[in-house]
Design a protein around this motif. Sequence first.
Motif, short mmCIF file in Angstrom:
data_model
loop_
_atom_site.label_atom_id
_atom_site.label_comp_id
_atom_site.label_asym_id
_atom_site.label_seq_id
_atom_site.Cartn_x
_atom_site.Cartn_y
_atom_site.Cartn_z
N ALA A 1 47.52 -11.51 -28.14
CA ALA A 1 47.50 -12.96 -28.01
C ALA A 1 48.45 -13.66 -28.97
O ALA A 1 49.00 -14.71 -28.64
CB ALA A 1 46.08 -13.49 -28.23
N SER B 1 54.20 -11.47 -28.08
CA SER B 1 53.34 -12.21 -27.16
C SER B 1 53.74 -13.68 -27.11
O SER B 1 53.76 -14.30 -26.03
CB SER B 1 51.87 -12.08 -27.58
N LEU B 2 54.05 -14.27 -28.25
CA LEU B 2 54.49 -15.66 -28.27
C LEU B 2 55.77 -15.84 -27.45
O LEU B 2 55.91 -16.80 -26.69
CB LEU B 2 54.71 -16.13 -29.70
N SER C 1 55.13 -15.80 -23.88
CA SER C 1 54.46 -17.04 -23.48
C SER C 1 55.42 -18.22 -23.45
O SER C 1 55.01 -19.34 -23.12
CB SER C 1 53.29 -17.35 -24.41
N GLY D 1 54.58 -20.63 -20.77
CA GLY D 1 53.38 -20.35 -19.98
C GLY D 1 52.16 -20.78 -20.76
O GLY D 1 51.39 -19.93 -21.26
N GLY E 1 48.58 -19.53 -19.68
CA GLY E 1 48.36 -18.13 -20.01
C GLY E 1 48.12 -17.93 -21.49
O GLY E 1 47.25 -17.16 -21.89
N PHE E 2 48.89 -18.64 -22.32
CA PHE E 2 48.71 -18.55 -23.77
C PHE E 2 47.32 -19.01 -24.17
O PHE E 2 46.62 -18.34 -24.94
CB PHE E 2 49.78 -19.38 -24.47
N ARG F 1 44.64 -16.46 -23.11
CA ARG F 1 44.54 -15.30 -23.99
C ARG F 1 43.93 -15.68 -25.33
O ARG F 1 43.11 -14.93 -25.90
CB ARG F 1 45.92 -14.68 -24.19
N GLY G 1 46.25 -19.05 -16.50
CA GLY G 1 47.44 -18.26 -16.22
C GLY G 1 48.35 -19.01 -15.27
O GLY G 1 48.37 -20.23 -15.24
N PRO H 1 55.18 -19.90 -15.47
CA PRO H 1 55.60 -20.76 -16.59
C PRO H 1 56.22 -22.06 -16.10
O PRO H 1 56.64 -22.19 -14.96
CB PRO H 1 56.64 -19.90 -17.31
N ALA I 1 59.63 -14.08 -20.09
CA ALA I 1 58.56 -15.00 -19.70
C ALA I 1 58.45 -15.16 -18.19
O ALA I 1 57.87 -16.13 -17.71
CB ALA I 1 58.77 -16.37 -20.36
#
Length: 575
Positions: free
Chosen positions: A91, A96-97, A100, A162, A165-166, A169, A267, A270, A519
């Motif tokens: 996450a 992960s960032l 996202s 996104g 989604g971020f 999570r 989710g 993006p 992404a």
Amino acid sequence: MMNVRREFFIIPGLVASLIGSLSCKKKDAAPDSAGSSWQREVETRRAQIEKVKGENKAGFEAMDSGSLGGATLEMIPYVVFRVLQDLEPAAFSDASLSASGFFPRQDMPGGHNGIIWTDPTQAGALKLRYLTRTCSSCHTARVRLADGTMRLMFGGSNSEIGLHGFIGRLTSTLKADLGASATEPAYQAFRKRIVEGLASHEAGWFFGASSKTVTADDAAKEVAAVTANIDAVLSLMRTMNDKRMQNIALLQDHSYAKVPNPPSLSGGAPGLIETSGLGSVGLVAFVPKAPESVLPPGPAKADIPAIWQIDSTGYANWDGTVRGFARALTSSMAVVGDPTKIDLAVNAKIQAFLGKLPSEPYPFPIDDAARHRGEAVYQTNCAGCHLSPAGKTRNELVFDVGTDPLRSQAMSTLAASLLSKVLVSICPQTQPECAFGPEGPVVDPSAHRGYVATPLPGAWAIAPYLHNGSVPTLRQLLVPSLRTTAPFLRGSTSYNQADGGWEWEPQKEAAMRAKGDVALALHDLGQAGFSPVGHGSDSNPRLVDGQGKSVRVVWSNSAEDKRVVDDLIAYLLSL
């Protein structure tokens, strides 16, 4: 006419290349005088952007790296977030960032576009900085240039972000870690890992050695404060996380569940954001027994807009429901959460700066002759709707051109009234920006629903098109027979130079990822709110414009029409 990015993220695609005529392709390989002429114009326009940024440094920095208020919806202390990057990489890690859409930026204090911390906030005995997002998280974009390097587009629409989604999570991870109470084994284990993580790093690591605003001594004090008050800190995180999840569930039950095949609230592709619905959830407290009176009748996900050259006193949002400074305030509410904690001074700087910020020019060659032919087509058929908004009423700016209506139905009369009262209560009328006028900060759209058609600065960079971002390219917008109805990729930084839009074809995903696009996700046009229809059709290629004239807004894919479309694309790319 073409719906343009004027939705503002609550929180609320983008670069370019060349046109697809054969003659233009030849000129790409060996730019002629026309290409050189356009390149000189690009250099002039980019110099003007830098000039505006330099002359309005405080406004630019507030937009790009400024905290919007003294709180956030998550209330995660920044030092805890840094530990979570190690403990919960799925996450919070750098990778992960980036996936996202918080793409890496070495010039940002947090190392990622849009990631920053609040000003120190007094919360009882604690004085902490909290993880938060800036305007740039949604409104700074990237384009991959011909040499493979990236160019930032300040004020653009970040088609990589996104956000749902971020948040999905983040909330699910914290729910599992924090549990329902401090007595649960999962919480005790998480608490231990956080405390150990805080103790395992030098103080300078938490905010970065290059931070100009937080010293190692400051960081050490915050680490000590969090460690000494760990249960209170984690309890607040649990409270805010549970509230976020409850709000999402409320919107899911009262809006999204009412339609077949709704999009995901945790989710999805993006560059899209549920704006009106998540904003309206905060109004349910005024009508707890009738939440449906303020929540949208269905999903209201829409494309994130570009915000350069905004009309700082005019109508904003896709449906033209907020005015002037209300644009900044409603956007900040999505990040800050508590309206009373919004930093009005920072928001006023941002609002003033964006009205002056020029759009990013198209960074690839343009055939000058085609551009001038296209301008004539544009003036005849497009300019009557895409007028300057200055001095115009909402009815003169909002059109129903047959596009998917769900987003236009999102704001109810009661929601508009309640949101106006909230904004008036937090924005003193003695402040010039808060002089909202007789209409107030929020306009009831029920008498005239539709979407705003505004001027098209940076039109090349606001793909995909329509308010719901469901038409990948300018060519598909102008030639409905070419529009895809299958899921297509969003989140690319590579430009489709032939058709005017981001690369979107699913079969190109591997190649795009190999270039560094991390992404990417499919945009499912079968989900509610994402129909790619409207703005003319094969059977009805004409609309009545803002001057009352019948104008042509779409063409066929015949050889004759293709020449017209090529020229019009050339002109649109130059705006």
